[in-house]
Design a protein around this motif. Structure first.
Motif, mmCIF file in Angstrom:
data_model
loop_
_atom_site.group_PDB
_atom_site.id
_atom_site.type_symbol
_atom_site.label_atom_id
_atom_site.label_comp_id
_atom_site.label_asym_id
_atom_site.label_seq_id
_atom_site.Cartn_x
_atom_site.Cartn_y
_atom_site.Cartn_z
ATOM 1 N N PRO A 1 0.828 -1.208 0.000
ATOM 2 C CA PRO A 1 0.000 0.000 0.000
ATOM 3 C C PRO A 1 0.864 1.261 0.000
ATOM 4 O O PRO A 1 2.011 1.236 0.440
ATOM 5 C CB PRO A 1 -0.797 -0.097 1.295
ATOM 6 N N ASN A 2 0.331 2.374 -0.474
ATOM 7 C CA ASN A 2 1.073 3.637 -0.558
ATOM 8 C C ASN A 2 1.201 4.366 0.777
ATOM 9 O O ASN A 2 1.901 5.372 0.858
ATOM 10 C CB ASN A 2 0.426 4.568 -1.574
ATOM 11 N N SER A 3 0.519 3.917 1.796
ATOM 12 C CA SER A 3 0.612 4.545 3.113
ATOM 13 C C SER A 3 0.122 3.560 4.164
ATOM 14 O O SER A 3 -0.335 2.473 3.837
ATOM 15 C CB SER A 3 -0.217 5.834 3.155
ATOM 16 N N GLY A 4 0.244 3.969 5.418
ATOM 17 C CA GLY A 4 -0.239 3.141 6.518
ATOM 18 C C GLY A 4 0.851 2.302 7.150
ATOM 19 O O GLY A 4 2.025 2.363 6.764
ATOM 20 N N PRO A 5 0.482 1.469 8.130
ATOM 21 C CA PRO A 5 1.469 0.701 8.890
ATOM 22 C C PRO A 5 2.231 -0.324 8.045
ATOM 23 O O PRO A 5 3.418 -0.543 8.265
ATOM 24 C CB PRO A 5 0.651 0.008 9.983
ATOM 25 N N ILE A 6 1.573 -0.933 7.075
ATOM 26 C CA ILE A 6 2.267 -1.910 6.222
ATOM 27 C C ILE A 6 3.340 -1.204 5.397
ATOM 28 O O ILE A 6 4.462 -1.689 5.274
ATOM 29 C CB ILE A 6 1.277 -2.668 5.319
ATOM 30 N N TYR A 7 2.995 -0.032 4.859
ATOM 31 C CA TYR A 7 3.977 0.730 4.086
ATOM 32 C C TYR A 7 5.144 1.168 4.964
ATOM 33 O O TYR A 7 6.304 1.044 4.578
ATOM 34 C CB TYR A 7 3.334 1.958 3.438
ATOM 35 N N ARG A 8 4.874 1.686 6.169
ATOM 36 C CA ARG A 8 5.949 2.139 7.068
ATOM 37 C C ARG A 8 6.890 0.989 7.415
ATOM 38 O O ARG A 8 8.105 1.149 7.415
ATOM 39 C CB ARG A 8 5.363 2.768 8.327
ATOM 40 N N GLU A 9 6.320 -0.175 7.706
ATOM 41 C CA GLU A 9 7.148 -1.340 8.027
ATOM 42 C C GLU A 9 7.999 -1.739 6.820
ATOM 43 O O GLU A 9 9.193 -2.008 6.942
ATOM 44 C CB GLU A 9 6.272 -2.510 8.460
ATOM 45 N N TYR A 10 7.393 -1.763 5.648
ATOM 46 C CA TYR A 10 8.115 -2.090 4.419
ATOM 47 C C TYR A 10 9.252 -1.088 4.189
ATOM 48 O O TYR A 10 10.391 -1.471 3.902
ATOM 49 C CB TYR A 10 7.171 -2.104 3.214
ATOM 50 N N TYR A 11 8.972 0.204 4.318
ATOM 51 C CA TYR A 11 9.962 1.247 4.067
ATOM 52 C C TYR A 11 11.133 1.140 5.045
ATOM 53 O O TYR A 11 12.301 1.218 4.643
ATOM 54 C CB TYR A 11 9.299 2.625 4.155
ATOM 55 N N GLN A 12 10.853 0.951 6.334
ATOM 56 C CA GLN A 12 11.919 0.806 7.329
ATOM 57 C C GLN A 12 12.771 -0.422 7.042
ATOM 58 O O GLN A 12 13.998 -0.379 7.141
ATOM 59 C CB GLN A 12 11.334 0.746 8.749
ATOM 60 N N ASN A 13 12.124 -1.521 6.651
ATOM 61 C CA ASN A 13 12.846 -2.743 6.309
ATOM 62 C C ASN A 13 13.726 -2.517 5.081
ATOM 63 O O ASN A 13 14.876 -2.972 5.029
ATOM 64 C CB ASN A 13 11.852 -3.881 6.071
ATOM 65 N N LYS A 14 13.196 -1.804 4.094
ATOM 66 C CA LYS A 14 13.952 -1.519 2.874
ATOM 67 C C LYS A 14 15.194 -0.685 3.196
ATOM 68 O O LYS A 14 16.280 -0.969 2.679
ATOM 69 C CB LYS A 14 13.051 -0.788 1.876
ATOM 70 N N LEU A 15 15.052 0.314 4.051
ATOM 71 C CA LEU A 15 16.213 1.129 4.418
ATOM 72 C C LEU A 15 17.259 0.307 5.170
ATOM 73 O O LEU A 15 18.466 0.452 4.926
ATOM 74 C CB LEU A 15 15.787 2.330 5.249
ATOM 75 N N LYS A 16 16.824 -0.569 6.053
ATOM 76 C CA LYS A 16 17.773 -1.438 6.768
ATOM 77 C C LYS A 16 18.514 -2.354 5.791
ATOM 78 O O LYS A 16 19.722 -2.545 5.898
ATOM 79 C CB LYS A 16 17.052 -2.277 7.824
ATOM 80 N N ARG A 17 17.778 -2.920 4.846
ATOM 81 C CA ARG A 17 18.429 -3.778 3.844
ATOM 82 C C ARG A 17 19.415 -2.990 3.006
ATOM 83 O O ARG A 17 20.505 -3.466 2.691
ATOM 84 C CB ARG A 17 17.385 -4.453 2.940
ATOM 85 N N PHE A 18 19.044 -1.765 2.637
ATOM 86 C CA PHE A 18 19.950 -0.919 1.874
ATOM 87 C C PHE A 18 21.230 -0.648 2.664
ATOM 88 O O PHE A 18 22.337 -0.803 2.139
ATOM 89 C CB PHE A 18 19.270 0.400 1.503
ATOM 90 N N LEU A 19 21.096 -0.243 3.917
ATOM 91 C CA LEU A 19 22.272 0.065 4.738
ATOM 92 C C LEU A 19 23.177 -1.154 4.903
ATOM 93 O O LEU A 19 24.402 -1.037 4.874
ATOM 94 C CB LEU A 19 21.838 0.613 6.099
ATOM 95 N N ARG A 20 22.586 -2.340 5.032
ATOM 96 C CA ARG A 20 23.380 -3.570 5.158
ATOM 97 C C ARG A 20 24.020 -3.986 3.839
ATOM 98 O O ARG A 20 24.976 -4.758 3.839
ATOM 99 C CB ARG A 20 22.518 -4.714 5.695
ATOM 100 N N SER A 21 23.495 -3.503 2.722
ATOM 101 C CA SER A 21 24.010 -3.916 1.412
ATOM 102 C C SER A 21 25.295 -3.179 1.018
ATOM 103 O O SER A 21 25.965 -3.579 0.071
ATOM 104 C CB SER A 21 22.953 -3.660 0.328
ATOM 105 N N LEU A 22 25.629 -2.144 1.745
ATOM 106 C CA LEU A 22 26.802 -1.349 1.400
ATOM 107 C C LEU A 22 28.080 -2.042 1.857
ATOM 108 O O LEU A 22 28.067 -2.839 2.792
ATOM 109 C CB LEU A 22 26.690 0.033 2.039
ATOM 110 N N PRO A 23 29.197 -1.718 1.208
ATOM 111 C CA PRO A 23 30.473 -2.309 1.641
ATOM 112 C C PRO A 23 30.869 -1.743 3.009
ATOM 113 O O PRO A 23 30.220 -0.824 3.515
ATOM 114 C CB PRO A 23 31.452 -1.849 0.556
ATOM 115 N N ILE A 24 31.943 -2.246 3.561
ATOM 116 C CA ILE A 24 32.408 -1.715 4.843
ATOM 117 C C ILE A 24 32.780 -0.249 4.677
ATOM 118 O O ILE A 24 33.103 0.202 3.574
ATOM 119 C CB ILE A 24 33.603 -2.521 5.405
#
Length: 156
Positions: free
Chosen positions: A69-92
C-alpha cells in the motif's frame, strides 16, 4: 559492479557546509536537488563518514513495491525494512573499516555532524542559517561504470 571511489562533492551534487553556531561539530552536508546526480547517502555510526550513491541504480531502493500500500502501517514497516536492507548492502566503511551504516541520508533526512552530533532540530528547513559553504571536499561515492559515464565523474 559498484566500487567505492573518492570524488569531489560537487561532482555528485553534494554540498558541504558549516552550520552557523555549530562549526565546532564539523561539516554538515546537503543535497543539491536540482542536479542530475540524485545523491543519497549512508552514514557510519562508528566514524560518521558518509558513503554517497546515485539512488537511480540501487536495486534495493528501486525495487518493485506495487504490492505494498502507498501509506499506513504496512507501508511504514516495508519502508523501514527496505532502508535497513539498503544500509546492510553497502560495503564496509572506507574510513573505519566497520559495517556500521545506520543512517539513510536524503534531501529530507539530515546527516550527523562529523563529530557525531545530531543535526539540531531548531534548524530543520531553515537554509539561511547556513554559514559559508566549503569550496569542495573529497567524499566517498559507491557506484558503477554506467553512473561514472552518465555523470562524467573524475576520481580523486
Amino acid at each position: 559492479m559498484r566500487v567505492l571511489h573518492q570524488v569531489a562533492a560537487s561532482e555528485i551534487a553534494v554540498i558541504p557546509y558549516y552550520l552557523k553556531r555549530y562549526q565546532q561539530h564539523g561539516l554538515q552536508y546537503r543535497i543539491n536537488e536540482y542536479e542530475r546526480a540524485e545523491p543519497l547517502g549512508a552514514q557510519c555510526a562508528n566514524c560518521h563518514t558518509i558513503v554517497w550513491i546515485t539512488g537511480r541504480n540501487d536495486p534495493i531502493l528501486n525495487e518493485d513495491h506495487s504490492n505494498i500500500p502507498n501509506s499506513g502501517p504496512i507501508y511504514r514497516e516495508y519502508y523501514q525494512n527496505k532502508l535497513k536492507r539498503f544500509l546492510r548492502s553497502l560495503p564496509i566503511c572506507p574510513q573505519c573499516l566497520h559495517q556500521a551504516f545506520d543512517l539513510f541520508v536524503n534531501n529530507v533526512t539530515f546527516s550527523r555532524f562529523e563529530d557525531g552530533s545530531p543535526f539540531p532540530k531548531e534548524f530543520y528547513g531553515i537554509d539561511e542559517e547556513m554559514s559559508f559553504q566549503v569550496k569542495d571536499k573529497a567524499v566517498w561515492w559507491y557506484g558503477d561504470e554506467v553512473e561514472v559515464k552518465r555523470l562524467d565523474l573524475h576520481f580523486l
